[in-house]
Scaffold this motif. Structure first.
Motif, PDB file in Angstrom:
ATOM      1  N   GLN A  38       0.821  -1.205   0.000  1.00 11.37           N
ATOM      2  CA  GLN A  38       0.000   0.000   0.000  1.00 11.37           C
ATOM      3  C   GLN A  38       0.857   1.258   0.000  1.00 11.37           C
ATOM      4  O   GLN A  38       0.513   2.259  -0.644  1.00 11.37           O
ATOM      5  CB  GLN A  38      -0.930  -0.003   1.213  1.00 11.37           C
ATOM      6  CG  GLN A  38      -1.854   1.207   1.275  1.00 11.37           C
ATOM      7  CD  GLN A  38      -2.827   1.127   2.422  1.00 11.37           C
ATOM      8  OE1 GLN A  38      -3.173   0.044   2.885  1.00 11.37           O
ATOM      9  NE2 GLN A  38      -3.279   2.279   2.904  1.00 11.37           N
ATOM     10  N   ALA A  39       1.973   1.224   0.707  1.00 18.49           N
ATOM     11  CA  ALA A  39       2.837   2.408   0.754  1.00 18.49           C
ATOM     12  C   ALA A  39       3.397   2.728  -0.632  1.00 18.49           C
ATOM     13  O   ALA A  39       3.494   3.895  -1.017  1.00 18.49           O
ATOM     14  CB  ALA A  39       3.968   2.185   1.752  1.00 18.49           C
ATOM     15  N   HIS A  40       3.747   1.684  -1.376  1.00 19.80           N
ATOM     16  CA  HIS A  40       4.247   1.884  -2.728  1.00 19.80           C
ATOM     17  C   HIS A  40       3.167   2.499  -3.616  1.00 19.80           C
ATOM     18  O   HIS A  40       3.418   3.451  -4.366  1.00 19.80           O
ATOM     19  CB  HIS A  40       4.713   0.539  -3.302  1.00 19.80           C
ATOM     20  CG  HIS A  40       5.323   0.633  -4.660  1.00 19.80           C
ATOM     21  ND1 HIS A  40       5.324  -0.427  -5.546  1.00 19.80           N
ATOM     22  CD2 HIS A  40       5.946   1.659  -5.302  1.00 19.80           C
ATOM     23  CE1 HIS A  40       5.919  -0.057  -6.665  1.00 19.80           C
ATOM     24  NE2 HIS A  40       6.310   1.186  -6.546  1.00 19.80           N
ATOM     25  N   LEU A  41       1.940   1.982  -3.525  1.00 19.82           N
ATOM     26  CA  LEU A  41       0.818   2.549  -4.270  1.00 19.82           C
ATOM     27  C   LEU A  41       0.631   4.025  -3.929  1.00 19.82           C
ATOM     28  O   LEU A  41       0.467   4.867  -4.817  1.00 19.82           O
ATOM     29  CB  LEU A  41      -0.459   1.774  -3.955  1.00 19.82           C
ATOM     30  CG  LEU A  41      -1.788   2.432  -4.340  1.00 19.82           C
ATOM     31  CD1 LEU A  41      -1.920   2.546  -5.851  1.00 19.82           C
ATOM     32  CD2 LEU A  41      -2.967   1.663  -3.762  1.00 19.82           C
ATOM     33  N   THR A  42       0.658   4.345  -2.656  1.00 21.64           N
ATOM     34  CA  THR A  42       0.426   5.726  -2.223  1.00 21.64           C
ATOM     35  C   THR A  42       1.517   6.649  -2.738  1.00 21.64           C
ATOM     36  O   THR A  42       1.245   7.766  -3.202  1.00 21.64           O
ATOM     37  CB  THR A  42       0.351   5.790  -0.689  1.00 21.64           C
ATOM     38  OG1 THR A  42      -0.738   4.975  -0.244  1.00 21.64           O
ATOM     39  CG2 THR A  42       0.144   7.213  -0.205  1.00 21.64           C
ATOM     40  N   ARG A  43       2.764   6.201  -2.707  1.00 22.50           N
ATOM     41  CA  ARG A  43       3.864   7.027  -3.210  1.00 22.50           C
ATOM     42  C   ARG A  43       3.719   7.272  -4.711  1.00 22.50           C
ATOM     43  O   ARG A  43       3.903   8.398  -5.187  1.00 22.50           O
ATOM     44  CB  ARG A  43       5.211   6.356  -2.923  1.00 22.50           C
ATOM     45  CG  ARG A  43       5.650   6.383  -1.471  1.00 22.50           C
ATOM     46  CD  ARG A  43       7.121   6.033  -1.340  1.00 22.50           C
ATOM     47  NE  ARG A  43       7.439   4.731  -1.915  1.00 22.50           N
ATOM     48  CZ  ARG A  43       7.371   3.577  -1.255  1.00 22.50           C
ATOM     49  NH1 ARG A  43       6.981   3.562   0.013  1.00 22.50           N
ATOM     50  NH2 ARG A  43       7.693   2.442  -1.839  1.00 22.50           N
ATOM     51  N   GLU A  44       3.405   6.225  -5.457  1.00 21.75           N
ATOM     52  CA  GLU A  44       3.265   6.382  -6.904  1.00 21.75           C
ATOM     53  C   GLU A  44       2.057   7.252  -7.249  1.00 21.75           C
ATOM     54  O   GLU A  44       2.117   8.072  -8.170  1.00 21.75           O
ATOM     55  CB  GLU A  44       3.126   5.004  -7.564  1.00 21.75           C
ATOM     56  CG  GLU A  44       4.430   4.276  -7.741  1.00 21.75           C
ATOM     57  CD  GLU A  44       5.295   4.935  -8.804  1.00 21.75           C
ATOM     58  OE1 GLU A  44       5.117   4.657  -9.994  1.00 21.75           O
ATOM     59  OE2 GLU A  44       6.167   5.765  -8.434  1.00 21.75           O
ATOM     60  N   PHE A  45       0.975   7.081  -6.527  1.00 24.58           N
ATOM     61  CA  PHE A  45      -0.210   7.905  -6.772  1.00 24.58           C
ATOM     62  C   PHE A  45       0.114   9.370  -6.506  1.00 24.58           C
ATOM     63  O   PHE A  45      -0.250  10.256  -7.292  1.00 24.58           O
ATOM     64  CB  PHE A  45      -1.360   7.441  -5.873  1.00 24.58           C
ATOM     65  CG  PHE A  45      -2.712   7.544  -6.511  1.00 24.58           C
ATOM     66  CD1 PHE A  45      -3.330   6.428  -7.048  1.00 24.58           C
ATOM     67  CD2 PHE A  45      -3.375   8.756  -6.573  1.00 24.58           C
ATOM     68  CE1 PHE A  45      -4.580   6.515  -7.638  1.00 24.58           C
ATOM     69  CE2 PHE A  45      -4.626   8.862  -7.160  1.00 24.58           C
ATOM     70  CZ  PHE A  45      -5.240   7.741  -7.692  1.00 24.58           C
ATOM     71  N   ALA A  46       0.815   9.632  -5.414  1.00 23.88           N
ATOM     72  CA  ALA A  46       1.169  11.011  -5.093  1.00 23.88           C
ATOM     73  C   ALA A  46       2.109  11.597  -6.141  1.00 23.88           C
ATOM     74  O   ALA A  46       2.015  12.777  -6.497  1.00 23.88           O
ATOM     75  CB  ALA A  46       1.808  11.071  -3.709  1.00 23.88           C
ATOM     76  N   ALA A  47       3.021  10.778  -6.671  1.00 19.91           N
ATOM     77  CA  ALA A  47       3.958  11.274  -7.673  1.00 19.91           C
ATOM     78  C   ALA A  47       3.267  11.602  -8.992  1.00 19.91           C
ATOM     79  O   ALA A  47       3.575  12.603  -9.639  1.00 19.91           O
ATOM     80  CB  ALA A  47       5.060  10.240  -7.911  1.00 19.91           C
ATOM     81  N   LEU A  48       2.301  10.770  -9.395  1.00 18.63           N
ATOM     82  CA  LEU A  48       1.675  10.922 -10.701  1.00 18.63           C
ATOM     83  C   LEU A  48       0.404  11.764 -10.669  1.00 18.63           C
ATOM     84  O   LEU A  48       0.059  12.407 -11.668  1.00 18.63           O
ATOM     85  CB  LEU A  48       1.365   9.547 -11.289  1.00 18.63           C
ATOM     86  CG  LEU A  48       2.610   8.714 -11.643  1.00 18.63           C
ATOM     87  CD1 LEU A  48       2.226   7.270 -11.937  1.00 18.63           C
ATOM     88  CD2 LEU A  48       3.339   9.306 -12.825  1.00 18.63           C
TER      89      LEU A  48
ATOM     90  N   LEU B 190      -1.243  13.939  -5.361  1.00 14.66           N
ATOM     91  CA  LEU B 190      -1.787  13.750  -4.017  1.00 14.66           C
ATOM     92  C   LEU B 190      -2.157  12.287  -3.851  1.00 14.66           C
ATOM     93  O   LEU B 190      -2.339  11.568  -4.837  1.00 14.66           O
ATOM     94  CB  LEU B 190      -2.983  14.666  -3.758  1.00 14.66           C
ATOM     95  CG  LEU B 190      -4.308  14.461  -4.484  1.00 14.66           C
ATOM     96  CD1 LEU B 190      -5.297  15.549  -4.074  1.00 14.66           C
ATOM     97  CD2 LEU B 190      -4.180  14.479  -5.988  1.00 14.66           C
ATOM     98  N   PRO B 191      -2.259  11.789  -2.600  1.00 16.92           N
ATOM     99  CA  PRO B 191      -2.531  10.368  -2.378  1.00 16.92           C
ATOM    100  C   PRO B 191      -3.940   9.986  -2.801  1.00 16.92           C
ATOM    101  O   PRO B 191      -4.811  10.842  -2.976  1.00 16.92           O
ATOM    102  CB  PRO B 191      -2.312  10.200  -0.869  1.00 16.92           C
ATOM    103  CG  PRO B 191      -2.471  11.560  -0.294  1.00 16.92           C
ATOM    104  CD  PRO B 191      -2.021  12.524  -1.345  1.00 16.92           C
ATOM    105  N   PRO B 192      -4.198   8.675  -2.963  1.00 12.90           N
ATOM    106  CA  PRO B 192      -5.462   8.228  -3.562  1.00 12.90           C
ATOM    107  C   PRO B 192      -6.717   8.655  -2.811  1.00 12.90           C
ATOM    108  O   PRO B 192      -7.690   9.089  -3.438  1.00 12.90           O
ATOM    109  CB  PRO B 192      -5.325   6.700  -3.618  1.00 12.90           C
ATOM    110  CG  PRO B 192      -4.157   6.355  -2.767  1.00 12.90           C
ATOM    111  CD  PRO B 192      -3.277   7.543  -2.750  1.00 12.90           C
ATOM    112  N   ALA B 193      -6.741   8.549  -1.496  1.00 13.87           N
ATOM    113  CA  ALA B 193      -7.954   8.915  -0.761  1.00 13.87           C
ATOM    114  C   ALA B 193      -8.261  10.400  -0.907  1.00 13.87           C
ATOM    115  O   ALA B 193      -9.417  10.803  -1.093  1.00 13.87           O
ATOM    116  CB  ALA B 193      -7.811   8.541   0.712  1.00 13.87           C
TER     117      ALA B 193
END
Length: 283
Positions: free
Chosen positions: A242-252, A255-258
Motif C-alpha cells: 500500500q505504501a508503494h501505491l500511495t507514493r506512486e499515486f502522489a507522484a503521478l 496527491l494520495p489516492p484517498a
C-alpha cells in the motif's frame, strides 16, 4: 445543455487510433480545480461553450492558457484545470499509436505538452469545433467527430510493428511487463526499443509501465466509488504494498489516492455508454 457524462465507441475506421469519445456537460460548480491525470492516451478536447482554462501544465514552464480545442501528449504529472462556472465539450482518447495517422506527427513530439488544436491540426481544429458545436445532441456530436476523424486519418502512417506490439503488451499487462521482457519479445535490444518507443510514444518503456499501472489503479478506485481497499488495490495492480501505491499515486496525481477521490469524485463519475444505432451492422 443538460448535465451529462456520456461515452461513445468510435466508428470502425477510427478505432485503431482512438479508444472512445466522452461528452461532458457540467453545471456551474464552485471555484476549484480538476486534475488531468497521466494516462495511456493522448487527449483531444473540443469545447462546446467557454474555453478550457489550464492553470498549470505538466510542463511547469508552460504558462496558463485558454483553449477552444486542446491536444495534450502523454505526461507524468497532472494538469490543473480551472473550474468556475459550467463547462461542456467532447474529449477524445487518442492512442499514441495513432498520433501520426490523425495528428500528422509522432506522440513523442507532444510528450508533456498541452497545445492549441490549431497549432497541430491547423484549420481542421476550427472546423471540428464549429461542426460539433452545431450538432443537436450527443450522438450527433459524436458522429461529427467520427466523420471528420475518418476523413483525416492516414492509416499508412503507423509506428513499426515492434513498437505497436510493445505498447499494446505493456497496456494489456497493466504495466506488469518490464522493459527487458518487452525487448526480448520484440527481438530488439533494450536500448533500440527504448529509443524507438520514446519517439513514437513519448515515454520510455519503464515510465510508460508506471503510467499504465497507475491508470489501472485509478480506474479501479473510480469504479468502486473510492471504496476499494488500498491494500488489495496495491496487490491487484502490481505494487509492492500500500505504501508503494500511495507514493506512486502522489507522484503521478499530485496527491494520495484517498485525497484525490475526496477532491475529484464529482468530476470522475463513470460515464453512461451510448449505444451506436449502427452497431448491429459493424464488424
Amino acid at each position: 445543455m443538460e448535465p451529462a457524462y456520456v461515452r461513445w465507441r468510435p466508428a470502425p475506421a477510427v478505432r485503431p487510433f482512438a479508444a472512445w469519445y466522452t461528452g461532458y456537460a457540467q453545471p456551474a460548480l464552485p471555484a476549484g480545480w480538476h486534475r488531468g491525470l497521466p494516462s495511456p492516451y493522448l487527449t483531444l478536447i473540443i469545447t462546446l461553450d467557454r474555453p478550457l482554462r489550464v492553470a498549470a501544465h505538466p510542463d511547469p514552464a508552460a504558462p496558463p492558457g485558454e483553449y477552444d480545442t486542446l491536444i495534450g501528449g502523454l505526461h507524468t504529472t497532472p494538469a490543473l484545470i480551472e473550474q468556475a462556472g459550467g463547462s461542456a465539450g467532447v474529449q477524445v482518447a487518442l492512442s499514441p499509436l495513432g498520433a501520426r495517422a490523425l495528428l500528422g506527427l509522432p506522440a513523442g513530439e507532444l510528450a508533456g505538452a498541452d497545445l492549441h488544436g490549431t497549432d497541430v491540426l491547423g484549420p481542421f481544429a476550427a472546423e471540428l469545433r464549429e461542426r460539433v458545436g452545431l450538432a443537436a445532441d450527443w450522438p450527433a456530436r459524436f458522429r461529427v467527430v467520427d466523420e471528420l476523424l475518418t476523413r483525416r486519418a492516414a492509416p499508412g502512417l503507423l509506428p513499426a510493428p515492434e513498437v505497436a506490439f510493445a505498447w499494446r503488451r505493456l497496456c494489456a499487462s497493466g504495466g506488469a511487463v518490464g522493459p527487458a521482457e518487452l525487448a526480448g519479445e520484440t527481438g530488439w535490444s533494450g536500448r533500440y526499443l527504448a529509443r524507438r518507443f520514446g519517439v513514437e510514444i513519448g515515454l520510455s518503456p519503464k515510465v510508460a509501465g508506471r503510467v499504465a499501472r497507475f491508470d489501472r489503479a485509478r480506474r479501479l478506485l473510480q469504479e468502486s466509488a473510492g471504496a476499494h481497499p488500498l491494500a488489495s488495490l496495491a496487490v491487484a495492480c502490481g505494487y509492492y504494498d500500500q505504501a508503494h501505491l500511495t507514493r506512486e499515486f502522489a507522484a503521478l496525481a499530485g496527491l494520495p489516492p484517498a485525497r484525490w477521490w475526496a477532491e475529484e469524485f464529482r468530476n470522475v463519475q463513470s460515464p453512461v455508454d451510448l449505444p451506436r444505432a449502427d452497431s448491429a451492422h459493424e464488424r
